[in-house]
Design a protein around this motif. Structure first.
Motif, PDB file in Angstrom:
ATOM      1  N   GLY A   1      -9.976 -51.093  15.737  1.00 25.24           N
ATOM      2  CA  GLY A   1     -11.190 -51.322  14.957  1.00 25.24           C
ATOM      3  C   GLY A   1     -10.912 -52.266  13.805  1.00 25.24           C
ATOM      4  O   GLY A   1      -9.861 -52.171  13.153  1.00 25.24           O
ATOM      5  N   TYR A   2     -11.817 -53.194  13.551  1.00 25.66           N
ATOM      6  CA  TYR A   2     -11.762 -54.162  12.456  1.00 25.66           C
ATOM      7  C   TYR A   2     -10.796 -55.320  12.710  1.00 25.66           C
ATOM      8  O   TYR A   2     -11.167 -56.473  12.558  1.00 25.66           O
ATOM      9  CB  TYR A   2     -11.385 -53.518  11.121  1.00 25.66           C
ATOM     10  N   GLY A   3      -9.528 -55.042  13.039  1.00 27.33           N
ATOM     11  CA  GLY A   3      -8.494 -56.068  13.052  1.00 27.33           C
ATOM     12  C   GLY A   3      -8.356 -56.816  14.364  1.00 27.33           C
ATOM     13  O   GLY A   3      -8.898 -56.417  15.399  1.00 27.33           O
ATOM     14  N   PRO A   4      -7.541 -57.914  14.357  1.00 27.35           N
ATOM     15  CA  PRO A   4      -7.493 -58.833  15.487  1.00 27.35           C
ATOM     16  C   PRO A   4      -6.473 -58.509  16.569  1.00 27.35           C
ATOM     17  O   PRO A   4      -6.418 -59.194  17.589  1.00 27.35           O
ATOM     18  CB  PRO A   4      -7.129 -60.163  14.814  1.00 27.35           C
ATOM     19  N   ARG A   5      -5.634 -57.477  16.369  1.00 26.65           N
ATOM     20  CA  ARG A   5      -4.585 -57.205  17.351  1.00 26.65           C
ATOM     21  C   ARG A   5      -4.619 -55.742  17.825  1.00 26.65           C
ATOM     22  O   ARG A   5      -3.628 -55.010  17.687  1.00 26.65           O
ATOM     23  CB  ARG A   5      -3.211 -57.506  16.749  1.00 26.65           C
ATOM     24  N   PRO A   6      -5.723 -55.290  18.400  1.00 20.39           N
ATOM     25  CA  PRO A   6      -5.796 -53.878  18.807  1.00 20.39           C
ATOM     26  C   PRO A   6      -4.811 -53.508  19.917  1.00 20.39           C
ATOM     27  O   PRO A   6      -4.231 -52.424  19.881  1.00 20.39           O
ATOM     28  CB  PRO A   6      -7.247 -53.725  19.272  1.00 20.39           C
ATOM     29  N   ARG A   7      -4.634 -54.383  20.893  1.00 20.26           N
ATOM     30  CA  ARG A   7      -3.723 -54.067  22.008  1.00 20.26           C
ATOM     31  C   ARG A   7      -2.306 -53.840  21.506  1.00 20.26           C
ATOM     32  O   ARG A   7      -1.663 -52.844  21.845  1.00 20.26           O
ATOM     33  CB  ARG A   7      -3.722 -55.202  23.037  1.00 20.26           C
ATOM     34  N   GLU A   8      -1.837 -54.781  20.708  1.00 23.05           N
ATOM     35  CA  GLU A   8      -0.456 -54.698  20.227  1.00 23.05           C
ATOM     36  C   GLU A   8      -0.243 -53.485  19.333  1.00 23.05           C
ATOM     37  O   GLU A   8       0.826 -52.859  19.362  1.00 23.05           O
ATOM     38  CB  GLU A   8      -0.085 -55.980  19.473  1.00 23.05           C
ATOM     39  N   CYS A   9      -1.244 -53.148  18.529  1.00 19.18           N
ATOM     40  CA  CYS A   9      -1.105 -51.979  17.657  1.00 19.18           C
ATOM     41  C   CYS A   9      -1.054 -50.690  18.463  1.00 19.18           C
ATOM     42  O   CYS A   9      -0.262 -49.785  18.158  1.00 19.18           O
ATOM     43  CB  CYS A   9      -2.234 -51.946  16.634  1.00 19.18           C
ATOM     44  N   VAL A  10      -1.881 -50.585  19.489  1.00 17.33           N
ATOM     45  CA  VAL A  10      -1.816 -49.403  20.360  1.00 17.33           C
ATOM     46  C   VAL A  10      -0.444 -49.308  21.010  1.00 17.33           C
ATOM     47  O   VAL A  10       0.163 -48.221  21.074  1.00 17.33           O
ATOM     48  CB  VAL A  10      -2.924 -49.442  21.427  1.00 17.33           C
ATOM     49  N   GLU A  11       0.067 -50.427  21.484  1.00 16.47           N
ATOM     50  CA  GLU A  11       1.378 -50.419  22.145  1.00 16.47           C
ATOM     51  C   GLU A  11       2.483 -49.996  21.184  1.00 16.47           C
ATOM     52  O   GLU A  11       3.366 -49.206  21.547  1.00 16.47           O
ATOM     53  CB  GLU A  11       1.669 -51.806  22.722  1.00 16.47           C
ATOM     54  N   ARG A  12       2.446 -50.491  19.953  1.00 21.23           N
ATOM     55  CA  ARG A  12       3.484 -50.146  18.979  1.00 21.23           C
ATOM     56  C   ARG A  12       3.415 -48.666  18.606  1.00 21.23           C
ATOM     57  O   ARG A  12       4.440 -47.977  18.566  1.00 21.23           O
ATOM     58  CB  ARG A  12       3.347 -51.002  17.717  1.00 21.23           C
ATOM     59  N   ILE A  13       2.231 -48.171  18.350  1.00 20.76           N
ATOM     60  CA  ILE A  13       2.093 -46.752  17.991  1.00 20.76           C
ATOM     61  C   ILE A  13       2.451 -45.870  19.178  1.00 20.76           C
ATOM     62  O   ILE A  13       3.122 -44.834  19.016  1.00 20.76           O
ATOM     63  CB  ILE A  13       0.673 -46.450  17.487  1.00 20.76           C
ATOM     64  N   ARG A  14       2.028 -46.242  20.366  1.00 22.62           N
ATOM     65  CA  ARG A  14       2.385 -45.470  21.567  1.00 22.62           C
ATOM     66  C   ARG A  14       3.893 -45.361  21.706  1.00 22.62           C
ATOM     67  O   ARG A  14       4.425 -44.272  21.974  1.00 22.62           O
ATOM     68  CB  ARG A  14       1.793 -46.157  22.793  1.00 22.62           C
ATOM     69  N   ASP A  15       4.594 -46.464  21.507  1.00 29.37           N
ATOM     70  CA  ASP A  15       6.047 -46.459  21.689  1.00 29.37           C
ATOM     71  C   ASP A  15       6.770 -45.739  20.552  1.00 29.37           C
ATOM     72  O   ASP A  15       7.830 -45.139  20.775  1.00 29.37           O
ATOM     73  CB  ASP A  15       6.560 -47.901  21.797  1.00 29.37           C
ATOM     74  N   LEU A  16       6.214 -45.792  19.347  1.00 24.97           N
ATOM     75  CA  LEU A  16       6.885 -45.211  18.177  1.00 24.97           C
ATOM     76  C   LEU A  16       6.524 -43.750  17.945  1.00 24.97           C
ATOM     77  O   LEU A  16       7.376 -42.924  17.646  1.00 24.97           O
ATOM     78  CB  LEU A  16       6.535 -46.024  16.931  1.00 24.97           C
ATOM     79  N   ALA A  17       5.237 -43.434  18.045  1.00 25.30           N
ATOM     80  CA  ALA A  17       4.765 -42.087  17.721  1.00 25.30           C
ATOM     81  C   ALA A  17       4.613 -41.212  18.949  1.00 25.30           C
ATOM     82  O   ALA A  17       4.735 -39.986  18.863  1.00 25.30           O
ATOM     83  CB  ALA A  17       3.440 -42.166  16.966  1.00 25.30           C
ATOM     84  N   GLY A  18       4.324 -41.827  20.089  1.00 19.10           N
ATOM     85  CA  GLY A  18       4.117 -41.040  21.301  1.00 19.10           C
ATOM     86  C   GLY A  18       2.999 -40.030  21.119  1.00 19.10           C
ATOM     87  O   GLY A  18       1.885 -40.375  20.718  1.00 19.10           O
ATOM     88  N   PRO A  19       3.275 -38.749  21.368  1.00 21.95           N
ATOM     89  CA  PRO A  19       2.226 -37.739  21.246  1.00 21.95           C
ATOM     90  C   PRO A  19       1.877 -37.369  19.806  1.00 21.95           C
ATOM     91  O   PRO A  19       0.847 -36.708  19.577  1.00 21.95           O
ATOM     92  CB  PRO A  19       2.817 -36.531  21.974  1.00 21.95           C
TER      93      PRO A  19
END
Length: 243
Positions: A37-55
Protein backbone atom coordinates in the motif's frame (compact mmCIF):
# COMPACT_ATOMS: atom_id res chain seq x y z
CA UNK A 1 17.51 -12.90 21.59
CA UNK A 2 17.64 -9.68 19.58
CA UNK A 3 14.50 -9.01 17.53
CA UNK A 4 13.91 -6.40 14.84
CA UNK A 5 10.31 -5.16 15.01
CA UNK A 6 8.93 -3.39 11.94
CA UNK A 7 5.50 -2.08 10.97
CA UNK A 8 3.85 -0.32 8.06
CA UNK A 9 6.51 -0.88 5.40
CA UNK A 10 3.96 0.17 2.77
CA UNK A 11 5.86 -0.88 -0.31
CA UNK A 12 8.87 1.31 0.52
CA UNK A 13 11.80 -0.98 -0.22
CA UNK A 14 14.48 1.71 0.20
CA UNK A 15 13.26 2.46 3.72
CA UNK A 16 13.09 -1.25 4.57
CA UNK A 17 16.62 -1.87 3.34
CA UNK A 18 17.89 1.11 5.35
CA UNK A 19 16.23 -0.31 8.47
CA UNK A 20 17.74 -3.75 7.90
CA UNK A 21 21.20 -2.23 7.51
CA UNK A 22 20.85 -0.01 10.58
CA UNK A 23 19.48 -2.82 12.76
CA UNK A 24 22.58 -4.96 12.29
CA UNK A 25 22.63 -8.61 13.30
CA UNK A 26 19.31 -9.83 14.68
CA UNK A 27 17.98 -13.26 15.61
CA UNK A 28 14.41 -12.67 14.47
CA UNK A 29 12.29 -10.21 12.51
CA UNK A 30 8.67 -9.51 13.49
CA UNK A 31 6.35 -7.63 11.14
CA UNK A 32 3.23 -5.83 12.36
CA UNK A 33 1.41 -5.60 9.04
CA UNK A 34 0.79 -3.31 6.08
CA UNK A 35 3.68 -4.58 4.03
CA UNK A 36 2.00 -3.09 0.96
CA UNK A 37 0.00 0.00 0.00
CA UNK A 38 1.15 3.54 -0.88
CA UNK A 39 4.72 2.69 -1.98
CA UNK A 40 6.26 1.69 -5.32
CA UNK A 41 7.81 -1.70 -4.48
CA UNK A 42 5.08 -3.94 -3.01
CA UNK A 43 6.37 -7.19 -4.55
CA UNK A 44 9.89 -6.78 -3.26
CA UNK A 45 8.71 -5.79 0.21
CA UNK A 46 6.49 -8.86 0.48
CA UNK A 47 9.39 -11.04 -0.63
CA UNK A 48 11.78 -9.51 1.91
CA UNK A 49 9.35 -9.79 4.82
CA UNK A 50 8.38 -13.33 3.80
CA UNK A 51 12.02 -14.40 3.79
CA UNK A 52 12.95 -12.55 7.00
CA UNK A 53 9.88 -12.84 9.22
CA UNK A 54 8.16 -15.90 7.80
CA UNK A 55 5.14 -16.68 9.97
CA UNK A 56 5.97 -13.93 12.53
CA UNK A 57 3.88 -11.40 10.66
CA UNK A 58 0.30 -10.16 10.95
CA UNK A 59 -2.19 -8.82 8.44
CA UNK A 60 -2.66 -5.08 8.04
CA UNK A 61 -5.65 -3.27 6.58
CA UNK A 62 -3.87 -2.49 3.30
CA UNK A 63 -2.74 -6.10 3.02
CA UNK A 64 -6.31 -7.26 3.64
CA UNK A 65 -7.71 -4.83 1.07
CA UNK A 66 -5.34 -6.16 -1.58
CA UNK A 67 -6.72 -9.63 -0.88
CA UNK A 68 -10.29 -8.43 -1.27
CA UNK A 69 -11.07 -8.86 2.42
CA UNK A 70 -11.89 -5.18 2.95
CA UNK A 71 -13.95 -2.93 0.66
CA UNK A 72 -11.89 -0.22 -1.01
CA UNK A 73 -14.57 2.39 -0.35
CA UNK A 74 -13.46 2.35 3.29
CA UNK A 75 -10.20 4.08 2.27
CA UNK A 76 -9.63 7.69 1.29
CA UNK A 77 -9.30 8.42 -2.47
CA UNK A 78 -5.50 8.48 -2.67
CA UNK A 79 -5.14 5.30 -0.60
CA UNK A 80 -7.81 3.67 -2.75
CA UNK A 81 -5.95 4.59 -5.95
CA UNK A 82 -2.69 3.23 -4.56
CA UNK A 83 -4.40 0.01 -3.47
CA UNK A 84 -5.82 -0.58 -6.95
CA UNK A 85 -2.34 -0.04 -8.41
CA UNK A 86 -0.79 -2.33 -5.79
CA UNK A 87 -3.28 -5.12 -6.48
CA UNK A 88 -2.11 -5.16 -10.11
CA UNK A 89 1.54 -5.51 -9.05
CA UNK A 90 1.17 -8.52 -6.77
CA UNK A 91 1.65 -12.01 -8.17
CA UNK A 92 0.14 -15.28 -6.91
CA UNK A 93 3.14 -15.92 -4.64
CA UNK A 94 2.79 -12.53 -2.97
CA UNK A 95 -0.91 -13.01 -2.38
CA UNK A 96 -0.26 -16.50 -1.05
CA UNK A 97 2.06 -15.14 1.62
CA UNK A 98 -0.36 -12.38 2.62
CA UNK A 99 -3.15 -14.97 2.77
CA UNK A 100 -1.03 -17.08 5.11
CA UNK A 101 -0.48 -14.49 7.83
CA UNK A 102 -3.00 -14.20 10.70
CA UNK A 103 -4.61 -11.14 12.24
CA UNK A 104 -2.84 -11.81 15.56
CA UNK A 105 0.23 -13.87 16.36
CA UNK A 106 1.48 -14.98 19.78
CA UNK A 107 5.13 -15.73 20.55
CA UNK A 108 5.61 -16.63 24.21
CA UNK A 109 4.98 -13.47 26.26
CA UNK A 110 4.38 -11.30 23.18
CA UNK A 111 1.33 -10.73 20.98
CA UNK A 112 1.68 -9.15 17.53
CA UNK A 113 -1.22 -7.24 15.96
CA UNK A 114 -1.61 -4.51 13.37
CA UNK A 115 -4.34 -2.30 14.81
CA UNK A 116 -5.71 -3.36 18.17
CA UNK A 117 -6.85 -6.50 19.90
CA UNK A 118 -10.41 -5.18 19.74
CA UNK A 119 -10.24 -4.66 15.95
CA UNK A 120 -6.99 -6.26 14.73
CA UNK A 121 -6.68 -4.70 11.29
CA UNK A 122 -8.55 -1.43 11.59
CA UNK A 123 -8.60 0.33 15.00
CA UNK A 124 -6.03 3.03 15.74
CA UNK A 125 -4.61 2.96 19.28
CA UNK A 126 -3.60 6.53 20.12
CA UNK A 127 -4.93 7.14 23.63
CA UNK A 128 -4.97 5.53 27.07
CA UNK A 129 -8.70 4.79 26.67
CA UNK A 130 -8.11 2.87 23.44
CA UNK A 131 -5.13 1.12 25.03
CA UNK A 132 -7.24 -0.08 27.95
CA UNK A 133 -9.63 -1.82 25.55
CA UNK A 134 -6.69 -3.81 24.15
CA UNK A 135 -5.23 -4.54 27.58
CA UNK A 136 -8.59 -6.04 28.56
CA UNK A 137 -8.20 -8.58 25.73
CA UNK A 138 -4.45 -9.13 26.03
CA UNK A 139 -3.44 -12.61 27.19
CA UNK A 140 0.32 -12.02 27.12
CA UNK A 141 2.55 -9.53 28.93
CA UNK A 142 3.46 -7.45 25.89
CA UNK A 143 1.72 -6.39 22.69
CA UNK A 144 3.53 -4.93 19.69
CA UNK A 145 1.23 -3.14 17.22
CA UNK A 146 1.34 -0.75 14.27
CA UNK A 147 -1.21 1.03 12.04
CA UNK A 148 -0.87 4.56 13.47
CA UNK A 149 2.59 5.17 11.93
CA UNK A 150 3.57 6.86 15.22
CA UNK A 151 5.95 5.40 17.86
CA UNK A 152 4.09 4.68 21.10
CA UNK A 153 4.68 3.04 24.46
CA UNK A 154 2.23 2.75 27.34
CA UNK A 155 2.02 0.51 30.39
CA UNK A 156 -1.26 -0.94 31.59
CA UNK A 157 -0.78 0.83 34.92
CA UNK A 158 -0.23 4.12 33.10
CA UNK A 159 -3.33 3.60 30.98
CA UNK A 160 -5.38 2.89 34.09
CA UNK A 161 -4.17 6.20 35.55
CA UNK A 162 -5.13 8.00 32.34
CA UNK A 163 -1.54 8.89 31.45
CA UNK A 164 -0.64 9.95 27.93
CA UNK A 165 1.45 7.48 25.92
CA UNK A 166 5.20 7.95 25.66
CA UNK A 167 6.17 9.13 22.16
CA UNK A 168 9.69 7.70 21.89
CA UNK A 169 12.31 9.41 19.79
CA UNK A 170 15.40 8.06 18.09
CA UNK A 171 17.54 6.21 20.62
CA UNK A 172 14.91 5.99 23.35
CA UNK A 173 15.56 2.88 25.45
CA UNK A 174 12.98 1.50 27.89
CA UNK A 175 13.19 -1.56 30.13
CA UNK A 176 9.93 -3.49 30.29
CA UNK A 177 10.73 -5.86 33.14
CA UNK A 178 7.53 -5.50 35.14
CA UNK A 179 3.90 -4.99 34.15
CA UNK A 180 2.21 -5.13 30.77
CA UNK A 181 2.87 -2.84 27.83
CA UNK A 182 1.65 -1.82 24.39
CA UNK A 183 4.49 -0.91 22.04
CA UNK A 184 4.38 0.62 18.54
CA UNK A 185 7.72 0.95 16.71
CA UNK A 186 6.39 3.52 14.23
CA UNK A 187 6.34 3.17 10.45
CA UNK A 188 9.16 2.01 8.22
CA UNK A 189 7.72 3.29 4.97
CA UNK A 190 5.52 6.28 5.79
CA UNK A 191 6.08 7.89 9.24
CA UNK A 192 3.40 10.30 10.43
CA UNK A 193 5.01 11.96 13.44
CA UNK A 194 6.79 14.75 11.61
CA UNK A 195 10.04 12.81 11.24
CA UNK A 196 10.46 11.38 7.71
CA UNK A 197 13.17 8.90 8.72
CA UNK A 198 12.22 5.23 8.74
CA UNK A 199 11.21 3.99 12.21
CA UNK A 200 11.77 0.61 13.84
CA UNK A 201 12.42 -1.00 17.21
CA UNK A 202 14.82 -3.56 18.63
CA UNK A 203 13.45 -5.88 21.32
CA UNK A 204 16.08 -7.62 23.44
CA UNK A 205 14.52 -10.50 25.32
CA UNK A 206 17.38 -11.17 27.74
CA UNK A 207 17.50 -7.56 28.92
CA UNK A 208 13.71 -7.07 28.53
CA UNK A 209 14.59 -3.85 26.76
CA UNK A 210 13.13 -2.05 23.74
CA UNK A 211 15.10 0.51 21.76
CA UNK A 212 13.36 2.86 19.33
CA UNK A 213 15.36 3.86 16.27
CA UNK A 214 15.17 6.13 13.22
CA UNK A 215 17.26 5.93 10.07
CA UNK A 216 17.42 8.18 6.98
CA UNK A 217 16.99 6.76 3.50
CA UNK A 218 16.89 8.11 -0.05
CA UNK A 219 13.43 9.66 -0.03
CA UNK A 220 13.97 11.47 -3.34
CA UNK A 221 14.67 8.18 -5.13
CA UNK A 222 11.47 6.65 -3.76
CA UNK A 223 9.50 9.73 -4.76
CA UNK A 224 10.87 9.42 -8.30
CA UNK A 225 9.79 5.77 -8.43
CA UNK A 226 6.32 6.71 -7.22
CA UNK A 227 6.00 9.45 -9.82
CA UNK A 228 7.10 7.06 -12.58
CA UNK A 229 4.43 4.61 -11.41
CA UNK A 230 1.76 7.33 -11.53
CA UNK A 231 0.99 7.17 -7.82
CA UNK A 232 -0.83 10.16 -6.28
CA UNK A 233 1.11 13.37 -5.73
CA UNK A 234 -0.07 13.63 -2.11
CA UNK A 235 1.53 10.29 -1.26
CA UNK A 236 4.74 11.35 -2.96
CA UNK A 237 5.01 14.68 -1.17
CA UNK A 238 4.14 13.44 2.30
CA UNK A 239 7.17 11.12 2.43
CA UNK A 240 9.47 14.13 2.81
CA UNK A 241 7.23 15.63 5.51
CA UNK A 242 6.94 12.61 7.78
CA UNK A 243 3.17 12.91 7.71
Amino acid sequence: MRVLVVADVHGNLAALEAVLAAAGAVDRVWCLGDIVGYGPRPRECVERIRDLAGPACVLGNHDAACLGRLPLDGFNPVARYALRWTMLQLGPEHRAYLESVPETFVLGEVTLVHGSLRAPIWEYVLSSEQALASFALLRTRLCFFGHTHVPFLLSEAGAQRGESPIRPGDGTVVELREGRYLVNPGSVGQPRDGDPRAAFAIWETDQQRVTFRRVPYNIEAVQAEMAAAGLPRLLIERLALGY
